[in-house]
Write a protein that holds these residues in place. Structure first.
Motif, short mmCIF file in Angstrom:
data_model
loop_
_atom_site.label_atom_id
_atom_site.label_comp_id
_atom_site.label_asym_id
_atom_site.label_seq_id
_atom_site.Cartn_x
_atom_site.Cartn_y
_atom_site.Cartn_z
N ARG A 299 0.82 -1.21 0.00
CA ARG A 299 0.00 0.00 0.00
C ARG A 299 0.86 1.26 0.00
O ARG A 299 0.45 2.31 -0.50
CB ARG A 299 -0.92 0.01 1.22
CG ARG A 299 -2.12 -0.93 1.12
CD ARG A 299 -2.90 -0.95 2.43
NE ARG A 299 -4.08 -1.78 2.35
CZ ARG A 299 -5.30 -1.35 1.99
NH1 ARG A 299 -5.46 -0.07 1.67
NH2 ARG A 299 -6.32 -2.16 1.94
N GLU A 300 2.07 1.15 0.56
CA GLU A 300 2.98 2.30 0.59
C GLU A 300 3.91 2.32 -0.61
O GLU A 300 4.78 3.18 -0.71
CB GLU A 300 3.79 2.27 1.88
CG GLU A 300 2.95 2.50 3.12
CD GLU A 300 3.75 2.44 4.41
OE1 GLU A 300 3.70 3.42 5.19
OE2 GLU A 300 4.45 1.43 4.65
N GLY A 301 3.72 1.36 -1.53
CA GLY A 301 4.50 1.33 -2.76
C GLY A 301 5.85 0.67 -2.66
O GLY A 301 6.69 0.82 -3.56
N HIS A 302 6.10 -0.11 -1.60
CA HIS A 302 7.41 -0.74 -1.39
C HIS A 302 7.37 -2.19 -1.89
O HIS A 302 7.08 -3.13 -1.14
CB HIS A 302 7.79 -0.71 0.08
CG HIS A 302 7.81 0.67 0.68
ND1 HIS A 302 8.41 1.75 0.05
CD2 HIS A 302 7.30 1.15 1.85
CE1 HIS A 302 8.28 2.82 0.81
NE2 HIS A 302 7.60 2.50 1.90
N VAL A 341 -3.58 -8.56 -3.32
CA VAL A 341 -3.53 -7.15 -2.91
C VAL A 341 -2.17 -6.55 -3.23
O VAL A 341 -2.07 -5.42 -3.75
CB VAL A 341 -3.85 -7.01 -1.41
CG1 VAL A 341 -3.56 -5.59 -0.94
CG2 VAL A 341 -5.32 -7.35 -1.15
N CYS A 342 -1.11 -7.30 -2.95
CA CYS A 342 0.24 -6.79 -3.23
C CYS A 342 0.44 -6.57 -4.72
O CYS A 342 1.00 -5.55 -5.14
CB CYS A 342 1.29 -7.75 -2.67
SG CYS A 342 1.35 -7.81 -0.87
N GLU A 343 -0.03 -7.52 -5.53
CA GLU A 343 0.09 -7.36 -6.98
C GLU A 343 -0.73 -6.17 -7.46
O GLU A 343 -0.32 -5.46 -8.39
CB GLU A 343 -0.37 -8.64 -7.68
CG GLU A 343 0.57 -9.82 -7.54
CD GLU A 343 1.87 -9.64 -8.32
OE1 GLU A 343 1.93 -8.76 -9.22
OE2 GLU A 343 2.84 -10.37 -8.03
N GLY A 347 2.28 -4.46 -8.50
CA GLY A 347 2.62 -5.51 -9.44
C GLY A 347 1.75 -5.49 -10.68
O GLY A 347 1.46 -4.43 -11.24
N ASP A 348 1.30 -6.66 -11.08
CA ASP A 348 0.57 -6.87 -12.33
C ASP A 348 -0.90 -7.14 -12.00
O ASP A 348 -1.22 -8.07 -11.27
CB ASP A 348 1.18 -8.07 -13.06
CG ASP A 348 0.61 -8.30 -14.43
OD1 ASP A 348 -0.59 -8.04 -14.62
OD2 ASP A 348 1.34 -8.78 -15.32
N ALA A 349 -1.81 -6.35 -12.58
CA ALA A 349 -3.23 -6.51 -12.29
C ALA A 349 -3.75 -7.87 -12.76
O ALA A 349 -4.65 -8.44 -12.13
CB ALA A 349 -4.03 -5.40 -12.97
N ARG A 350 -3.17 -8.42 -13.82
CA ARG A 350 -3.62 -9.73 -14.30
C ARG A 350 -3.25 -10.82 -13.31
O ARG A 350 -4.04 -11.72 -13.02
CB ARG A 350 -3.02 -10.03 -15.68
CG ARG A 350 -3.63 -11.26 -16.36
CD ARG A 350 -3.21 -11.34 -17.81
NE ARG A 350 -3.63 -10.16 -18.55
CZ ARG A 350 -4.86 -9.97 -19.00
NH1 ARG A 350 -5.80 -10.86 -18.76
NH2 ARG A 350 -5.16 -8.88 -19.67
N LEU A 381 -11.93 -4.97 -8.79
CA LEU A 381 -11.05 -3.83 -9.03
C LEU A 381 -9.96 -4.20 -10.04
O LEU A 381 -9.61 -3.39 -10.92
CB LEU A 381 -10.43 -3.36 -7.71
CG LEU A 381 -9.49 -2.17 -7.79
CD1 LEU A 381 -10.19 -0.96 -8.40
CD2 LEU A 381 -8.97 -1.82 -6.40
N ALA A 382 -9.44 -5.42 -9.92
CA ALA A 382 -8.43 -5.86 -10.88
C ALA A 382 -9.01 -5.90 -12.29
O ALA A 382 -8.32 -5.54 -13.27
CB ALA A 382 -7.90 -7.24 -10.48
#
Length: 444
Positions: A299-302, A341-343, A347-350, A381-382
């Motif tokens: 969520r923080e972009g890390h 969630v991390c992806e 990451g990659d939405a797919r 959402l994905a």
């Protein structure tokens, strides 16, 4: 065959315990159907023949209609109160159904339906206790020195039963069922409790306060939720069981994530959970702590931190969980949702979509319905991110129903977030249909 004979004997014993003949039970079931506004039963003579078949040398399993009517009948004591706890006629009846081959899933469903009816009628915690425990609990509350192991076990059973109904009954009903047990545990701990029972009761209090904190959050009472988590944390600090402390921190972190602005406080609680879990006895709790740590990092972009935490979560998830004190609290299905969630964030939405789909497929039990609704909303959402908003809207209709049936706050919050992503298509008929569904069911 022995199981069936034992079931027939139980059916016969339950009927006779109520002082009923075959025809008497048939008339009682007919009256129960009328009281519950069920379709009328056949003539009493026909119902009586069914009763006789359940008690015969080669007994038959009652059909689903009769299963539910018998459940309601045996759940009600002669005094009129509902009692579903261990040792009751109701508990014996469900066991007899299992002996005749009925599934645990079906008997759990029956129990939920009867409990729902009890809460409709204003029934509370006492419905979850055996009648013999009522007096001993009242005596212990009057004088904690009179408490015994049966008293503690009774309160523990209430917490376990309420926890098992998350996803099956609305959160507000569960909160009403649980609150008296938490208050009873507080009063007993504050009194002159026999020393050998203190640790046992503290474990019950921690579990009850943590669950009650979550339910208070779900019913939008954030002040009460915070206070309950503070109490649970203090009680957990007095036990040499780090996994319990970590579990409280994680539950608190999740509600903090959705009830406050910013991630700082949630991150502090998650980091504290990870540190505590590393010294604890539960690899499952450790896996969940690392999964939460991964989500907050994402969520923080890390990205690197998120992937590292996920790696640690899978390492613990794939370990041997024999003897783990919290083995059922987290699963690979849950962890795949965190991967998604991390992806989605870094990451990659797919890939995220596929992880969510797999997670939703794994989360099948009623207890997992809330988490499944959350995961499915994230999957929608994905789909939007992948350029398929109409398919996302179709998926969200499922989530609306789940959020409504459980009263879950997080699924509702996630739904509103995903609906905002559909603003570019707000003039489409399929978005209007979704908005109508949201308004009809959730009022939002």
């Amino acid at each position: 065959m022995e199981d069936k004979a034992a079931a027939a004997t139980t059916f016969r014993r339950l009927r006779r315990r109520r002082g009923l003949s075959l025809a008497g039970l048939a008339r009682a079931l007919t009256a129960t159907a009328a009281e519950l506004h069920h379709p009328p039963l056949p003539a009493v003579a026909s119902v009586q023949r069914s009763v006789a078949r359940w008690e015969s040398g080669i007994p038959t399993l009652p059909d689903e209609r009769y299963q539910l009517l018998l459940a309601h009948f045996y759940a009600r004591m002669p005094s009129g109160a509902t009692s579903l706890g261990p040792g009751t006629d109701f508990a014996e009846y469900l066991h007899a159904l299992n002996l005749l081959g009925e599934s645990e899933r079906r008997t759990s469903e029956i129990r939920t339906l009867v409990l729902r009816a009890a809460t409709d009628a204003g029934g509370g915690m006492l419905a979850l206790l055996a009648p013999a425990v009522h007096a001993s609990l009242a005596s212990a509350l009057d004088n904690p020195a009179r408490a015994d192991e049966r008293t503690i076990a009774a309160l523990a059973s209430v917490v376990t039963d309420v926890n098992a109904e998350v996803g099956s009954l609305p959160m507000v009903r569960l909160q009403l069922l649980l609150a008296p047990a938490v208050e009873a545990a507080r009063r007993l701990l504050a009194g002159d409790l026999p020393q050998p029972l203190t640790s046992q009761l503290r474990e019950v209090a921690i579990a009850g306060m943590t669950l009650s904190g979550r339910l208070a959050f779900e019913t939008r009472d954030d002040a009460a939720s915070r206070a309950l988590y503070v109490d649970a944390t203090q009680e957990a600090g007095q036990l040499a069981q780090p996994w319990r402390q970590a579990s409280v921190h994680m539950s608190h972190a999740l509600v903090t994530l959705y009830s406050t602005h910013g991630l700082d406080e949630a991150r502090r609680l998650v980091d504290q959970a990870v540190r505590t879990a590393r010294t604890g006895e539960s690899t499952v709790v450790r896996a969940r702590a690392h999964a939460l740590q991964a989500e907050l990092a994402a969520r923080e972009g890390h990205e690197r931190q998120a992937q590292a935490a996920l790696g640690l979560a899978w390492y613990d998830m794939e370990a041997d969980h024999t003897g783990d004190p919290s083995s059922s609290s987290f699963s690979a299905g849950h962890l795949r949702g965190f991967e998604g969630v991390c992806e989605l964030y870094v990451g990659d939405a797919r890939v995220a979509h596929d992880r969510f789909a797999k997670s939703a497929a794994d989360l099948k039990t009623p207890r997992e319905q809330v988490q499944r609704a959350i995961v499915t909303t994230d999957q929608a959402l994905a789909r939007i991110r992948l350029g398929d908003p109409r398919s996302a809207a179709d998926l969200l209709h499922e989530c609306v129903a789940a959020a409504s049936s459980t009263g879950g706050r997080v699924p509702a919050l996630r739904l509103r977030r995903v609906r905002k992503e559909l603003r570019p298509w707000r003039r489409e008929d399929w978005v209007a249909d979704l908005d109508d569904h949201l308004m009809d069911v959730l009022g939002t």
